[in-house]
Design an enzyme around this catalytic site. Structure first.
Site, PDB file in Angstrom:
ATOM      1  N   LEU A 151       0.820  -1.202   0.000  1.00 40.17           N
ATOM      2  CA  LEU A 151       0.000   0.000   0.000  1.00 40.17           C
ATOM      3  C   LEU A 151       0.860   1.261   0.000  1.00 40.17           C
ATOM      4  O   LEU A 151       0.513   2.252  -0.653  1.00 40.17           O
ATOM      5  CB  LEU A 151      -0.932  -0.005   1.216  1.00 40.17           C
ATOM      6  CG  LEU A 151      -1.927   1.154   1.318  1.00 40.17           C
ATOM      7  CD1 LEU A 151      -2.829   1.176   0.089  1.00 40.17           C
ATOM      8  CD2 LEU A 151      -2.759   1.044   2.587  1.00 40.17           C
ATOM      9  N   CYS A 152       1.986   1.204   0.698  1.00 40.71           N
ATOM     10  CA  CYS A 152       2.852   2.389   0.746  1.00 40.71           C
ATOM     11  C   CYS A 152       3.393   2.730  -0.643  1.00 40.71           C
ATOM     12  O   CYS A 152       3.586   3.906  -0.975  1.00 40.71           O
ATOM     13  CB  CYS A 152       3.997   2.166   1.726  1.00 40.71           C
ATOM     14  SG  CYS A 152       5.031   0.729   1.371  1.00 40.71           S
ATOM     15  N   THR A 153       3.623   1.708  -1.458  1.00 40.71           N
ATOM     16  CA  THR A 153       4.141   1.946  -2.808  1.00 40.71           C
ATOM     17  C   THR A 153       3.078   2.555  -3.708  1.00 40.71           C
ATOM     18  O   THR A 153       3.323   3.557  -4.390  1.00 40.71           O
ATOM     19  CB  THR A 153       4.656   0.633  -3.430  1.00 40.71           C
ATOM     20  OG1 THR A 153       5.727   0.133  -2.638  1.00 40.71           O
ATOM     21  CG2 THR A 153       5.132   0.858  -4.856  1.00 40.71           C
ATOM     22  N   ALA A 156       2.301   6.228  -2.340  1.00 41.98           N
ATOM     23  CA  ALA A 156       3.310   7.289  -2.271  1.00 41.98           C
ATOM     24  C   ALA A 156       4.282   7.293  -3.444  1.00 41.98           C
ATOM     25  O   ALA A 156       4.625   8.360  -3.965  1.00 41.98           O
ATOM     26  CB  ALA A 156       4.088   7.174  -0.954  1.00 41.98           C
TER      27      ALA A 156
END
Length: 369
Positions: A151-153, A156
């Site tokens: 999810l962070c990839t 962001a």
């Protein structure tokens, strides 16, 4: 579709076909029973009409239905069942159904189940003799998990077109709409594509297309007509061998790889004693004493992705109805040692499966005593 053609060519006189899908224009490049004028019609009905006209003496009976909607009496009519299903859940269901119809005192109730599937340039065929050889459930841990992105990839630092599509699906859609995304609605899919394309342009990423969006959202792997033909042919050959006893059937699994040359590798898969469908033993799970009920559910997610779980004392976690889910939700964060003793046998159910799992949980500390 190739399986139906091959069976008719082998002069299998009565073929029942179950398929709830309708014909899409994307099917026309590899499913040769259909034409452009058939788009939107039921696959089973069009295929049956084509074969019945083309091959005199062969009767194809269409059933525009989900496999789960058919009764036990329906499946008991057949001598051999061939599957070309497009999901693990459906394969697990039909496997459990055919195994469950076996009467230990009546060998005629053993109906061979032939399963074939393709993924791009790869495929596999298996012959399942219920209660005799390994069933589909025995090999569940061989299935590769679906590809996911952190999810962070996607939130962001997106770098791939797939990241933009996943962002639109996981992050964007819940912000834009109160209703759930429906991959079968063209307006939903079109908006998903447009939103993902906007995201890609913001991050200077190329490659987002409508077809890619559909593939990522629906987890679609492109179908290759030649691979489908090879697997369909192998399935029909195995059915022919079983029906005529002209040669021994496959024992009991074959993989095909066409991505690097053309290779077929047959091997024998052993039945698992702890298989919840054809085995008699409970599945054993070893976890730390401090592990939570949520950890336990995660450890059996392959076998039961939407699990509810109960102990002898009563329900530990129930996904439905909502009132029970709310009442048992607090147990998810509790250590297992507070809920039951090491060595306890639990019962796991999943709404997508026609059977329950028996799971024996041991706390790892106990193994050293």
């Amino acid at each position: 579709m190739a399986t139906r053609q091959n069976l008719a060519a082998l002069r299998v006189l009565v073929i029942d076909v179950i398929d709830m899908d309708t014909i899409d224009v994307t099917n026309l490049n590899r499913q040769f029973l259909f034409s452009e004028s058939d788009v939107g019609k039921a696959k089973a009905s069009v295929a049956a009409e084509f074969v019945n006209k083309r091959v005199p003496g062969v009767k194809v009976v269409p059933h525009v239905s989900a496999i789960q909607d058919m009764s036990d009496d329906f499946y008991e009519r057949f001598n051999i069942v061939i599957c070309g299903l497009d999901s693990v859940e459906a394969r697990r269901w039909i496997n459990a159904k055919i195994v469950g119809l076996v009467d230990d005192n009546d060998p005629t109730t053993i109906r061979p189940l032939i399963d074939g599937g393709t993924e791009g340039l790869r495929g596999q065929v298996r012959v399942i003799l219920p209660t005799i050889t390994a069933c589909y459930e025995c090999s569940l841990d061989m299935i590769a998990p679906q590809k996911t992105y952190p999810l962070c990839t996607i939130a962001a630092t997106p770098r791939l077109p797939e990241h933009c599509i996943e962002w639109a699906l996981v992050v964007g859609w819940p912000q834009w709409h109160s209703e759930l995304f429906d991959a079968d609605r063209p307006d939903h899919m079109q908006e998903m594509y447009e939103r993902a394309l906007e995201r890609a342009k913001e991050h200077c990423i190329s490659g987002v297309t409508l077809s890619l969006t559909q593939g990522v959202v629906k987890h679609i792997i492109p179908a290759i007509a030649s691979t489908n033909a090879i697997v369909a042919s192998a399935c029909c050959t195995e059915a022919f061998k079983l029906a005529t006893a002209i040669a021994p059937p496959l024992d009991n699994y074959m993989t095909y790889a066409g991505n690097d040359g053309a290779h077929a590798y047959p091997f024998s898969l052993d039945a698992r004693p702890d298989c919840p469908v054809c085995g008699g033993e409970a599945l054993r799970v070893d976890l730390a004493k401090s592990a939570t009920l949520s950890d336990l559910l995660e450890s059996i997610a392959v076998q039961a992705p939407k699990a509810s779980i109960s102990a002898a004392s009563g329900p530990l976690y129930m996904r439905n109805p909502p009132v029970l889910e709310k009442a048992t939700r607090a147990n998810l964060t509790k250590p297992l040692s507070e809920l039951f003793e090491s060595g306890s046998e639990l019962v796991v159910t999943d709404a997508t499966l026609p059977f329950s799992l028996r799971v024996t949980v041991r706390f790892s500390q106990d193994d050293h005593r």
